[in-house]
Scaffold this active site. Sequence first.
Site, PDB file in Angstrom:
ATOM      1  N   HIS A  50      12.205 -39.865  -6.132  1.00 42.23           N
ATOM      2  CA  HIS A  50      13.340 -38.974  -6.381  1.00 42.23           C
ATOM      3  C   HIS A  50      14.328 -39.007  -5.215  1.00 42.23           C
ATOM      4  CE1 HIS A  50      12.020 -37.264 -10.147  1.00 42.23           C
ATOM      5  NE2 HIS A  50      10.827 -37.023  -9.653  1.00 42.23           N
ATOM      6  N   ARG A  75       5.747 -42.816  -1.202  1.00 35.33           N
ATOM      7  CA  ARG A  75       5.649 -42.595  -2.648  1.00 35.33           C
ATOM      8  C   ARG A  75       6.528 -43.618  -3.361  1.00 35.33           C
ATOM      9  NH1 ARG A  75       6.775 -37.110  -6.218  1.00 35.33           N
ATOM     10  NH2 ARG A  75       8.894 -37.326  -5.405  1.00 35.33           N
ATOM     11  N   ASP A  89       3.018 -53.863   2.395  1.00 36.54           N
ATOM     12  CA  ASP A  89       3.410 -54.933   3.308  1.00 36.54           C
ATOM     13  C   ASP A  89       4.365 -54.462   4.403  1.00 36.54           C
ATOM     14  OD1 ASP A  89       1.826 -56.720   1.975  1.00 36.54           O
ATOM     15  OD2 ASP A  89       3.457 -57.899   1.098  1.00 36.54           O
ATOM     16  N   GLU A 153       0.783 -34.566 -13.089  1.00 39.84           N
ATOM     17  CA  GLU A 153       1.981 -33.775 -13.388  1.00 39.84           C
ATOM     18  C   GLU A 153       2.307 -33.741 -14.876  1.00 39.84           C
ATOM     19  OE1 GLU A 153       5.147 -35.664 -11.162  1.00 39.84           O
ATOM     20  OE2 GLU A 153       4.140 -37.599 -11.300  1.00 39.84           O
ATOM     21  N   ASP A 179       7.088 -30.964 -12.159  1.00 43.52           N
ATOM     22  CA  ASP A 179       6.867 -31.658 -13.431  1.00 43.52           C
ATOM     23  C   ASP A 179       5.752 -31.001 -14.235  1.00 43.52           C
ATOM     24  OD1 ASP A 179       8.761 -33.846 -13.593  1.00 43.52           O
ATOM     25  OD2 ASP A 179       7.771 -34.673 -11.846  1.00 43.52           O
TER      26      ASP A 179
END
Length: 255
Positions: A50, A75, A89, A153, A179
Amino acid sequence: MAASDVLNGFRQRILDREQLIGFWNCLTGSVTMEIAGLAGYDWLLLDSEHSPTSLPLLMAQLQTLNGSTAATVGRPAENNPVMIKQLLDIGFYNLLIPFIESADDARKAVSATRYPPHGIRGVAGAHRSNRYGSIANYNQVINDSICVLLQIESVKGIEAFDDILAVEGVDGIFIGPSDLSAALGHLGNPNHPDVQRVIRDLHDRAQAAGKATGILAPIQADAKRYLEWGFNFVAVGTDLGVFKQAVFGLRDAFR
């Protein structure tokens, strides 16, 4: 370089179910990230679900945090093996993977963080996570150094919760209150009694299964309540929220 140099202390603290205070970052600036890194939080969430944060910017933010004692949690935008591989990575050892709705989703997430034969993570010779090839035993120890936190969620996630908890490699469960409240018919109201009952039930079931639980709670009263319930990793604020509150509060002080 010894194996102990790449083992993930944050993952061990999650497995030990310590209480860890975190801070959520979704702004794209390196200065705000650097300040958050100086504040002494146990962990910092760097968000690309987000927020408009790009992969190069996430890497730059990680570099900004080199001197911080806080663990960094990335995230990805979705439970996507390519996105997860890229975050690993560039140097994330801890991942919070959103919108997990089944045991298959959980297995897919864990598999994306492990090199074969235990998973499907692609192998690159030199990248930031293995200090550009300077950690000789990286491939041998890294599978046990990645912390996998899964976000619940949705109604499907609730229904499959026990199956998700049973997937090997899941280190902790994160409850997405916004959510989740929308999925339960209470959009914008995570403190509705029905939502709070579900949050408490999920937390209790995860704890009974030996899994750490986490949540985002930018309102202090909520954060304190969740910590009193026994939540383990709680983000107690967001960079955007703190900045907005300070700017609007300063304006109001001079009206």
